[in-house]
Design a protein around this motif. Structure first.
Motif, PDB file in Angstrom:
ATOM      1  N   SER A  91      -3.672  10.851  -8.285  1.00 29.88           N
ATOM      2  CA  SER A  91      -3.765  10.199  -6.979  1.00 29.88           C
ATOM      3  C   SER A  91      -2.995   8.886  -6.968  1.00 29.88           C
ATOM      4  CB  SER A  91      -5.238   9.958  -6.630  1.00 29.88           C
ATOM      5  OG  SER A  91      -5.372   9.291  -5.397  1.00 29.88           O
ATOM      6  N   ALA A  92      -3.105   8.123  -8.066  1.00 31.25           N
ATOM      7  CA  ALA A  92      -2.370   6.863  -8.148  1.00 31.25           C
ATOM      8  C   ALA A  92      -0.860   7.106  -8.149  1.00 31.25           C
ATOM      9  CB  ALA A  92      -2.794   6.104  -9.405  1.00 31.25           C
ATOM     10  N   GLU A  93      -0.433   8.163  -8.919  1.00 34.33           N
ATOM     11  CA  GLU A  93       0.996   8.486  -8.957  1.00 34.33           C
ATOM     12  C   GLU A  93       1.488   8.915  -7.582  1.00 34.33           C
ATOM     13  OE1 GLU A  93       4.772   8.959 -10.581  1.00 34.33           O
ATOM     14  OE2 GLU A  93       2.956   8.021 -11.405  1.00 34.33           O
ATOM     15  N   GLU A  94       0.689   9.705  -6.893  1.00 40.08           N
ATOM     16  CA  GLU A  94       1.064  10.147  -5.548  1.00 40.08           C
ATOM     17  C   GLU A  94       1.173   8.959  -4.600  1.00 40.08           C
ATOM     18  OE1 GLU A  94      -0.612  13.146  -2.036  1.00 40.08           O
ATOM     19  OE2 GLU A  94      -1.612  12.993  -3.988  1.00 40.08           O
ATOM     20  N   ILE A  95       0.190   8.061  -4.705  1.00 42.21           N
ATOM     21  CA  ILE A  95       0.226   6.874  -3.847  1.00 42.21           C
ATOM     22  C   ILE A  95       1.462   6.029  -4.155  1.00 42.21           C
ATOM     23  CG2 ILE A  95      -0.945   4.695  -3.333  1.00 42.21           C
ATOM     24  CD1 ILE A  95      -3.597   6.172  -3.795  1.00 42.21           C
ATOM     25  N   SER A  96       1.778   5.880  -5.484  1.00 42.44           N
ATOM     26  CA  SER A  96       2.940   5.093  -5.883  1.00 42.44           C
ATOM     27  C   SER A  96       4.239   5.713  -5.373  1.00 42.44           C
ATOM     28  CB  SER A  96       2.970   4.966  -7.412  1.00 42.44           C
ATOM     29  OG  SER A  96       4.131   4.273  -7.834  1.00 42.44           O
ATOM     30  N   GLN A  97       4.334   7.047  -5.529  1.00 43.00           N
ATOM     31  CA  GLN A  97       5.550   7.710  -5.045  1.00 43.00           C
ATOM     32  C   GLN A  97       5.673   7.623  -3.528  1.00 43.00           C
ATOM     33  OE1 GLN A  97       5.421  11.692  -6.598  1.00 43.00           O
ATOM     34  NE2 GLN A  97       5.829  11.056  -8.718  1.00 43.00           N
ATOM     35  N   ALA A 144       4.472   5.261  -1.688  1.00 41.31           N
ATOM     36  CA  ALA A 144       4.824   3.879  -1.374  1.00 41.31           C
ATOM     37  C   ALA A 144       6.311   3.629  -1.616  1.00 41.31           C
ATOM     38  CB  ALA A 144       3.980   2.931  -2.220  1.00 41.31           C
ATOM     39  N   THR A 145       6.837   4.184  -2.756  1.00 36.33           N
ATOM     40  CA  THR A 145       8.264   4.024  -3.059  1.00 36.33           C
ATOM     41  C   THR A 145       9.126   4.685  -1.976  1.00 36.33           C
ATOM     42  OG1 THR A 145       7.766   3.977  -5.427  1.00 36.33           O
ATOM     43  CG2 THR A 145      10.041   4.434  -4.792  1.00 36.33           C
ATOM     44  N   ALA A 146       8.706   5.915  -1.599  1.00 32.45           N
ATOM     45  CA  ALA A 146       9.474   6.616  -0.559  1.00 32.45           C
ATOM     46  C   ALA A 146       9.424   5.861   0.761  1.00 32.45           C
ATOM     47  CB  ALA A 146       8.927   8.029  -0.395  1.00 32.45           C
ATOM     48  N   GLN A 147       8.242   5.350   1.090  1.00 29.91           N
ATOM     49  CA  GLN A 147       8.109   4.583   2.326  1.00 29.91           C
ATOM     50  C   GLN A 147       8.968   3.317   2.280  1.00 29.91           C
ATOM     51  OE1 GLN A 147       6.526   5.206   5.167  1.00 29.91           O
ATOM     52  NE2 GLN A 147       5.753   7.217   4.500  1.00 29.91           N
ATOM     53  N   ALA A 151      11.710   2.883   0.459  1.00 26.73           N
ATOM     54  CA  ALA A 151      13.122   3.272   0.559  1.00 26.73           C
ATOM     55  C   ALA A 151      13.488   3.606   1.998  1.00 26.73           C
ATOM     56  CB  ALA A 151      13.394   4.462  -0.355  1.00 26.73           C
ATOM     57  N   LEU A 152      12.550   4.309   2.677  1.00 28.48           N
ATOM     58  CA  LEU A 152      12.804   4.657   4.070  1.00 28.48           C
ATOM     59  C   LEU A 152      12.924   3.410   4.939  1.00 28.48           C
ATOM     60  CD1 LEU A 152      13.063   6.736   6.349  1.00 28.48           C
ATOM     61  CD2 LEU A 152      10.540   6.793   6.454  1.00 28.48           C
ATOM     62  N   ILE A 153      11.984   2.491   4.721  1.00 23.09           N
ATOM     63  CA  ILE A 153      12.017   1.242   5.506  1.00 23.09           C
ATOM     64  C   ILE A 153      13.306   0.464   5.229  1.00 23.09           C
ATOM     65  CG2 ILE A 153      10.878  -0.992   5.802  1.00 23.09           C
ATOM     66  CD1 ILE A 153       8.219   0.449   5.265  1.00 23.09           C
ATOM     67  N   LEU A 154      13.689   0.399   3.915  1.00 21.78           N
ATOM     68  CA  LEU A 154      14.915  -0.310   3.550  1.00 21.78           C
ATOM     69  C   LEU A 154      16.137   0.358   4.167  1.00 21.78           C
ATOM     70  CD1 LEU A 154      16.317  -2.562   1.937  1.00 21.78           C
ATOM     71  CD2 LEU A 154      16.324  -1.017  -0.051  1.00 21.78           C
ATOM     72  N   SER A 155      16.158   1.692   4.104  1.00 27.68           N
ATOM     73  CA  SER A 155      17.308   2.411   4.666  1.00 27.68           C
ATOM     74  C   SER A 155      17.402   2.187   6.172  1.00 27.68           C
ATOM     75  CB  SER A 155      17.170   3.910   4.364  1.00 27.68           C
ATOM     76  OG  SER A 155      18.219   4.635   4.959  1.00 27.68           O
ATOM     77  N   GLN A 156      16.190   2.256   6.818  1.00 29.80           N
ATOM     78  CA  GLN A 156      16.178   2.015   8.259  1.00 29.80           C
ATOM     79  C   GLN A 156      16.617   0.583   8.585  1.00 29.80           C
ATOM     80  OE1 GLN A 156      12.188   3.049   9.346  1.00 29.80           O
ATOM     81  NE2 GLN A 156      12.639   5.261   9.544  1.00 29.80           N
ATOM     82  N   ALA A 157      16.167  -0.363   7.744  1.00 25.08           N
ATOM     83  CA  ALA A 157      16.562  -1.758   7.961  1.00 25.08           C
ATOM     84  C   ALA A 157      18.075  -1.928   7.792  1.00 25.08           C
ATOM     85  CB  ALA A 157      15.806  -2.668   7.002  1.00 25.08           C
ATOM     86  N   ASN A 158      18.623  -1.323   6.712  1.00 30.00           N
ATOM     87  CA  ASN A 158      20.070  -1.418   6.479  1.00 30.00           C
ATOM     88  C   ASN A 158      20.853  -0.773   7.630  1.00 30.00           C
ATOM     89  OD1 ASN A 158      19.773  -2.779   4.056  1.00 30.00           O
ATOM     90  ND2 ASN A 158      19.693  -0.878   2.844  1.00 30.00           N
ATOM     91  N   ALA A 159      20.363   0.392   8.067  1.00 30.82           N
ATOM     92  CA  ALA A 159      21.052   1.072   9.175  1.00 30.82           C
ATOM     93  C   ALA A 159      20.982   0.235  10.443  1.00 30.82           C
ATOM     94  CB  ALA A 159      20.423   2.443   9.410  1.00 30.82           C
ATOM     95  N   GLY A 160      19.810  -0.368  10.676  1.00 28.21           N
ATOM     96  CA  GLY A 160      19.677  -1.228  11.850  1.00 28.21           C
ATOM     97  C   GLY A 160      20.590  -2.440  11.774  1.00 28.21           C
TER      98      GLY A 160
END
Length: 337
Positions: free
Chosen positions: A253-259, A261-264, A266-275
């Protein structure tokens, strides 16, 4: 005159003798019963005992030819040692016990008429006989595990054997009440009264169990403890496996939460960079349009050239020159002259 004196002397002598006899015989006619005794009157000359009345504490004028035949009114102590009894597993166990009984005043006549003064040995023998049959429902191990229950069972058996099944007189009006399934006094026969004694106390003493039985019991207990130990070991192993499973689930569960969070992130960063890039590109387009307007550049080739030059300037490894002389002089880097 002399005859009168002689008569007076004779009368005086007779009176003195009568007084002396009274002083001797009257005290001898009083007999006492102590507070710890019961008594029947017994004629000395014939040995006849009158059991019509039971005498208790006090001094009584019963005559010079009478005395009291005494019975104890206090507790009779009976000690029994090494009484062989049998258990439900058909083994012989020897036990020591002590009990105390009291003679019943209302049944003292029947006791005297039936057993006279030999009642003590008779009651003792019957108590031993009753003990022998009172333990057949208990195993040898029960003498260690259920000692109090066995003591109560033995007590009840001896009490009923010696005391009979009749209710105590006046028990209906007493605080204790009558015993269960006792027979009303008015319906009791002589046989229902047992041995005319009340057993009030009983103590179970030392219990002698054969050594081979003790060894078997110890072996059984050891095997039982081994069984408990094995069960505890299995329970511990099961608890460890369950704990490991819980830990694994928590780690997953911790690994899933960590992954996630990492994906989220990366998504936020990618969206920020694209914006950000969209904002920059939008600003650049507006700026470029403004340049085209301010410089009156309408030709598409010129716009393409200007755009190409801007693209080259964005390359870190590229440098621009206008002609050979400027190339010799040195490159003009972006932001420098």
């Amino acid at each position: 005159m002399g005859n009168n004196e002689n008569a007076i002397k004779c009368i005086a002598v007779v009176a003195i003798i009568v007084v002396v006899l009274i002083l001797i015989l009257v005290p001898s006619s009083f007999h006492g019963v102590e507070y710890y005794q019961f008594g029947f009157t017994r004629r000395k000359s014939t040995g006849t005992v009158n059991t019509d009345e039971v005498f208790t504490t006090g001094n009584y004028f019963i005559g010079i030819d009478y005395e009291f035949k005494i019975f104890p009114a206090d507790a009779h102590f009976v000690d029994l040692t090494s009484v062989a009894v049998f258990t439900s597993d058909r083994l012989e166990v020897r036990l020591d016990c002590t009990f105390q009984y009291f003679l019943r005043q209302e049944d003292l006549k029947d006791l005297h008429d039936t057993y006279d003064i030999q009642y003590k040995d008779i009651l003792r023998t019957n108590a031993i006989d009753e003990l022998k049959g009172a333990t057949v429902d208990f195993s040898t191990r029960d003498f260690g595990d259920k000692r109090a229950e066995i003591e109560n069972t033995l007590f009840d058996a001896v009490r009923k054997r010696l005391g009979g099944i009749c209710c105590k007189p006046g028990c209906k009006n007493s605080a204790e009440g009558c015993e269960d399934r006792c027979k009303p006094v008015e319906d009791c026969t002589k046989e229902d009264k047992g041995f005319f004694a009340d057993v009030r106390y009983f103590q179970l003493g030392y219990v002698d169990i054969p050594n081979d039985v003790i060894s078997r019991n110890l072996q059984t207990l050891t095997q039982l403890e081994d069984g408990f130990r094995e069960k505890y070991i299995q329970d511990a192993q099961l608890a460890r496996k369950l704990t490991e499973e819980i830990v694994k689930k928590i780690e997953n569960s911790a690994e899933e939460i960590s992954q996630n969070a990492t994906a989220q992130a990366a998504l936020i960063l990618s969206q920020a960079n694209a914006g950000a890039r969209a904002i920059v590109e939008g600003s650049f387009n507006r700026g470029l349009a403004k340049i085209y307007t301010d410089l009156s550049i309408t030709d598409q080739d010129q716009k393409a050239s200007l755009n190409y030059i801007r693209t080259l300037r964005d390359q870190e490894n590229a440098f621009l020159t206008v002609n050979f002389n400027t190339l010799v002089t040195g490159p003009v880097y972006r932001g420098q002259t």
